[in-house]
Every structure is written in C-alpha cells, then in structure tokens.
Design an enzyme around this catalytic site. Structure first.
Site, PDB file in Angstrom:
ATOM      1  N   GLU A 172      -4.928   3.809   6.220  1.00 61.18           N
ATOM      2  CA  GLU A 172      -4.516   3.595   4.835  1.00 61.18           C
ATOM      3  C   GLU A 172      -5.047   4.739   3.981  1.00 61.18           C
ATOM      4  O   GLU A 172      -4.427   5.139   3.005  1.00 61.18           O
ATOM      5  CB  GLU A 172      -5.114   2.265   4.350  1.00 61.18           C
ATOM      6  CG  GLU A 172      -4.639   1.862   2.990  1.00 61.18           C
ATOM      7  CD  GLU A 172      -5.620   0.975   2.262  1.00 61.18           C
ATOM      8  OE1 GLU A 172      -6.446   1.496   1.507  1.00 61.18           O
ATOM      9  OE2 GLU A 172      -5.537  -0.247   2.451  1.00 61.18           O
ATOM     10  N   ARG A 202       0.835  -1.213   0.000  1.00 58.96           N
ATOM     11  CA  ARG A 202       0.000   0.000   0.000  1.00 58.96           C
ATOM     12  C   ARG A 202       0.869   1.263   0.000  1.00 58.96           C
ATOM     13  O   ARG A 202       0.577   2.234   0.688  1.00 58.96           O
ATOM     14  CB  ARG A 202      -0.926   0.037   1.222  1.00 58.96           C
ATOM     15  CG  ARG A 202      -1.976  -1.053   1.260  1.00 58.96           C
ATOM     16  CD  ARG A 202      -2.979  -0.883   0.119  1.00 58.96           C
ATOM     17  NE  ARG A 202      -4.157  -1.708   0.302  1.00 58.96           N
ATOM     18  CZ  ARG A 202      -4.245  -2.988  -0.019  1.00 58.96           C
ATOM     19  NH1 ARG A 202      -3.207  -3.611  -0.567  1.00 58.96           N
ATOM     20  NH2 ARG A 202      -5.369  -3.657   0.167  1.00 58.96           N
ATOM     21  N   SER A 226     -10.633  -0.578   3.143  1.00 57.34           N
ATOM     22  CA  SER A 226      -9.882  -0.704   4.404  1.00 57.34           C
ATOM     23  C   SER A 226      -9.499   0.685   4.886  1.00 57.34           C
ATOM     24  O   SER A 226      -8.868   1.442   4.156  1.00 57.34           O
ATOM     25  CB  SER A 226      -8.589  -1.487   4.189  1.00 57.34           C
ATOM     26  OG  SER A 226      -8.868  -2.748   3.656  1.00 57.34           O
TER      27      SER A 226
HETATM   28  N1  EPU Z   1     -10.559 -10.559  10.182  1.00 58.52           N
HETATM   29  C1  EPU Z   1     -11.261 -10.626  11.360  1.00 58.52           C
HETATM   30  N2  EPU Z   1     -12.289  -9.737  11.563  1.00 58.52           N
HETATM   31  C2  EPU Z   1     -12.637  -8.824  10.638  1.00 58.52           C
HETATM   32  C3  EPU Z   1     -11.910  -8.733   9.430  1.00 58.52           C
HETATM   33  C4  EPU Z   1     -10.866  -9.624   9.225  1.00 58.52           C
HETATM   34  O1  EPU Z   1     -10.984 -11.453  12.217  1.00 58.52           O
HETATM   35  O2  EPU Z   1     -13.586  -8.087  10.901  1.00 58.52           O
HETATM   36  C5  EPU Z   1      -9.506 -11.546   9.931  1.00 58.52           C
HETATM   37  C6  EPU Z   1      -9.987 -12.573   8.910  1.00 58.52           C
HETATM   38  O3  EPU Z   1     -10.647 -13.631   9.530  1.00 58.52           O
HETATM   39  C7  EPU Z   1      -8.709 -13.028   8.289  1.00 58.52           C
HETATM   40  C8  EPU Z   1      -7.833 -11.791   8.340  1.00 58.52           C
HETATM   41  O4  EPU Z   1      -8.399 -10.934   9.317  1.00 58.52           O
HETATM   42  O5  EPU Z   1      -8.088 -14.022   9.042  1.00 58.52           O
HETATM   43  C9  EPU Z   1      -7.704 -11.095   7.013  1.00 58.52           C
HETATM   44  O6  EPU Z   1      -8.978 -10.677   6.550  1.00 58.52           O
HETATM   45  P1  EPU Z   1      -9.301 -10.444   4.991  1.00 58.52           P
HETATM   46  O7  EPU Z   1      -8.875 -11.621   4.193  1.00 58.52           O
HETATM   47  O8  EPU Z   1     -10.710  -9.995   4.899  1.00 58.52           O
HETATM   48  O9  EPU Z   1      -8.310  -9.315   4.536  1.00 58.52           O
HETATM   49  P2  EPU Z   1      -7.766  -7.997   5.251  1.00 58.52           P
HETATM   50  O10 EPU Z   1      -6.361  -8.222   5.659  1.00 58.52           O
HETATM   51  O11 EPU Z   1      -8.723  -7.561   6.292  1.00 58.52           O
HETATM   52  C10 EPU Z   1      -6.763  -7.014   3.035  1.00 58.52           C
HETATM   53  C11 EPU Z   1      -6.817  -5.734   2.269  1.00 58.52           C
HETATM   54  C12 EPU Z   1      -8.129  -5.610   1.509  1.00 58.52           C
HETATM   55  C13 EPU Z   1      -8.239  -6.780   0.550  1.00 58.52           C
HETATM   56  C14 EPU Z   1      -8.170  -8.072   1.378  1.00 58.52           C
HETATM   57  C15 EPU Z   1      -8.158  -9.321   0.519  1.00 58.52           C
HETATM   58  C16 EPU Z   1      -5.421  -4.203   3.544  1.00 58.52           C
HETATM   59  C17 EPU Z   1      -5.373  -3.005   4.416  1.00 58.52           C
HETATM   60  N3  EPU Z   1      -6.635  -4.612   3.168  1.00 58.52           N
HETATM   61  O12 EPU Z   1      -7.798  -6.963   4.028  1.00 58.52           O
HETATM   62  O13 EPU Z   1      -8.078  -4.413   0.747  1.00 58.52           O
HETATM   63  O14 EPU Z   1      -9.455  -6.733  -0.187  1.00 58.52           O
HETATM   64  O15 EPU Z   1      -6.930  -8.110   2.150  1.00 58.52           O
HETATM   65  O16 EPU Z   1      -6.927  -9.473  -0.102  1.00 58.52           O
HETATM   66  O17 EPU Z   1      -4.372  -4.756   3.212  1.00 58.52           O
HETATM   67  C18 EPU Z   1      -8.648  -2.112   0.669  1.00 58.52           C
HETATM   68  O18 EPU Z   1      -7.456  -1.876   0.634  1.00 58.52           O
HETATM   69  O19 EPU Z   1      -9.504  -1.195   0.643  1.00 58.52           O
HETATM   70  C19 EPU Z   1      -9.099  -3.494   0.777  1.00 58.52           C
HETATM   71  C20 EPU Z   1     -10.382  -3.805   0.926  1.00 58.52           C
END
Ligand code: EPU
Length: 337
Positions: free
Chosen positions: A333, A162, A237
């Site tokens: 972010e 990012r 995010s």
């Molecule tokens: N999780 C929770 N609770 C929540 C959300 C997430 O426990 O409310 C846990 C999930 O269970 C999982 C982990 O956190 O184990 C990761 O969650 P997820 O796969 O949904 O991805 P993220 O790390 O929360 C990132 C990106 C997203 C992107 C997703 C999928 C960042 C800041 N965000 O989210 O990007 O869509 O991975 O690759 O890196 C964005 O940048 O706007 C965005 C949506």
C-alpha cells in the site's frame, strides 16, 4: 524560502529511514510552492507531505518540496451541513480534531491516521468503515507540469479502495494544496458497527456515543494495535488487503475455513492481509532492525536503524511466503521510493 543541501529525511518519514534529499525546501504558501516548482536548482522535483505512506530505499536526487501550507476554515454552512476546507500541509489528525470540536460529523472514524491533509485523497485514506471519499467534496491542486491550478470534484478524483486518480493517471502530476469536505451538523451518521468499536463502547458503558466519544474510541483502538511512529518507525498498513475473485475465494475458504473475509460485491471478496501474514508465521518476527509488528501483522516496523532495503527485502519474503502458502498475491500500500 531556504533551500538546504544533502538534508537527512529521517525526521520527515514516519518509517524513520535515514535517506537524504539532494536539495530540500519547506513551502508554506502556494506562491512558495510555485517558486519551488520553478526552481532550476534540480530538474527533478519530489513532493513530500507527512511522509507517512512511503518507504525510502535510496537518496533522492531532486529538490524535495515539503508541503507545509497551513489553514483550516469553515467555507459555508447551513442548518444541516458544514463545508470545511483544510490546506495540504495541515496534520490530518489535527484537522479531524478541529471538526470534532465544532461537532461536525464524518471524520471521527479517521482519527489518528498519520500524515497530512494533502496526501489523504491520494490513497483515499480509510479506517473502521469510513473512507475520505464519504465526505470529500473537492480538492484544489497545482500542476507540476504547467503550474496551473485545477479543482477536482469527487467524481474527477476516481476514488477506490486505497486508490484515486492521483495514484494512477495523474501520479506525480498534481500537488494537492487544499481539500473541502462536507460534514453533518445534525443527525450524524455514526459508523460504529465494527466489532472492535462495539466491544470498546460496551466495556465502557457508552450507549449513544458523541462524535468525541467515537473519536476517543478509535484513538484507543488504534493505540492498542498500531505502533506509534514517534516510538517505532512504521507506515501503517504496509500491504493492501487483497481482493480476490469468487473462484479463488472458494478454493481458499475450503482450505482455510476460519479465515476472516469481507464480501465486496457478487464477484469480489476482500481477505485481510494481516491474517495471511500472521498465518504465514511472520507476526512479531524481527530481522535486524526490520520487523513485523507484534500486534498487527500488516504493519512492518523499523526498530531503529533499518534501511529501506531491509524493509523491502522483508516485504518480498512475506509476499513470497503468502503466495506459496495461500496462492494469493499481496501488494504494498505504501509508495516505495
Ligand atoms: N488480522 C489477523 N492478524 C493480524 C492482523 C489482522 O488475523 O495480525 C485479522 C483480524 O483478526 C481481523 C482482520 O484481520 O479479522 C482485519 O483486521 P483489522 O480490523 O485490524 O484491519 P485490517 O484489515 O488489518 C484495515 C486498514 C487499516 C485500518 C483498519 C481498520 C488496510 C490495508 N488497512 O486493516 O488501515 O486502520 O482496517 O479499519 O485496508 C492503514 O491503512 O495504514 C491502516 C492502518
């Protein structure tokens, strides 16, 4: 090119915050962009793309220049690759769909990310195991300082998680007008290892998914977790996933043995901020019109008439509680204006 005065930006930011631009102009060519940059109507210029990665907390005392420069073309191709360019004002998802329709591989995992092409390199957009940098060849940009045009290669752009040079040393100094990506025409490298992708494919009996099927899978996953900005204001995010050192991680994981994490390198571990926020008790919470999305705690939402102040106050509270509870600092972010 028509300059408007005191224009509400509510429809120009996906958070749906009702702040105003002192002056506003939408430009649809590089010439118009340069003319707008030369304008003396205000000494300050503010560049607006898709408005999908920012939180407005105040009116903008500047000439807001909305980049609306369109165009997608195949620049060159050989048997294996296609080089495709898109202008900065193209909608990101439309560009992804254009590539999928042509069976060009590389962008399918980035389906449905809100925003425009020209802002995608600034934060090196990424999702489901793919980042823009994986296909990025170069971009063209216009200097807001001397109006000259410059081409940036992938290495010039200094991409990180990012992150890029356009968010750091060159912040506010260049306006990206066009990007060029290198996509596969054969032997597509499909990134379908993510648990949620595997699960969706299995449930739908899809064995060797086409690019279109991968894109449709990503769209379904995103729609099931992330709020549609046309319905509930949000910027995706709100925070980055924090990257901590091994020492910090070891203490953290001893206290939270069930926490998810990703090893980045021998010394760095990424912890999902969504998990930290959920465990801090904020998931689904609402304070007036500002809230934390019920299905993804990393996403802050505007239920209607929240102000930027209200959203930022909520973000501060979340940051403080996460710090208190886990000793880990999370940082936004989105760009706070
Ligand atoms: N999780 C929770 N609770 C929540 C959300 C997430 O426990 O409310 C846990 C999930 O269970 C999982 C982990 O956190 O184990 C990761 O969650 P997820 O796969 O949904 O991805 P993220 O790390 O929360 C990132 C990106 C997203 C992107 C997703 C999928 C960042 C800041 N965000 O989210 O990007 O869509 O991975 O690759 O890196 C964005 O940048 O706007 C965005 C949506």
């Amino acid at each position: 090119m028509r300059i408007e005065e005191n224009k509400s930006l509510k429809n120009y930011n996906t958070f749906g915050i009702d702040c105003a631009a002192r002056f506003f102009v939408s430009v649809s060519s590089k010439t118009e962009l340069i003319n707008a940059l030369k304008s003396t109507i205000s000494p300050n210029k503010f560049i607006l793309g898709g408005g999908s990665n920012m939180l407005l907390t105040k009116d903008i005392d500047a000439l807001v220049i909305h980049i609306n420069i369109k165009g997608i073309r195949i620049v060159s191709e050989d048997d294996e690759h296609a080089y495709v360019s898109a202008m900065g004002g193209e909608n990101w998802h439309d560009f992804v769909q254009y590539c999928i329709t042509n069976d060009f591989g590389g962008l399918e995992n980035l389906s449905l990310i809100p925003g425009n092409v020209g802002t995608a390199p600034i934060q090196n957009i990424g999702a489901y195991g793919v980042e823009l940098k994986d296909v990025f060849e170069s971009c063209k940009a216009i200097s807001s300082v001397d109006l000259s045009e410059k081409e940036f290669s992938k290495s010039d752009s200094q991409f990180g998680y990012r992150n890029s040079i356009f968010k750091n040393e060159l912040k506010g100094k260049y306006i990206i007008t066009e990007i060029l990506v290198k996509l596969s025409k054969t032997n597509h490298k499909k990134n379908i290892e993510y648990g949620v992708i595997q699960q969706y494919l299995a449930e739908n009996n899809i064995v060797n998914p086409s690019l279109k099927e991968i894109s449709e899978t990503i769209i379904k996953i995103r729609q099931s977790k992330l709020p549609d900005p046309n319905i509930i204001g949000n910027s995706g995010s709100f925070f980055k996933n924090p990257i901590v050192t091994k020492d910090v991680f070891e203490t953290f994981i001893k206290q939270n043995p069930k926490a998810p994490f990703y090893v980045i390198s021998e010394t760095e571990i990424k912890i999902p901020a969504g998990w930290l926020i959920e465990k801090s008790g904020f998931k689904g919470k609402r304070f007036g019109d500002a809230g934390v999305h019920e299905k993804q705690a990393l996403v802050l939402v505007n239920y209607g008439n929240a102000t930027g102040e209200e959203i930022i106050n909520l973000a501060h509270r979340i940051k403080d509680v996460v710090k208190e509870q886990f000793g880990i600092t999370i940082v936004p972010e989105v760009n706070i204006i």
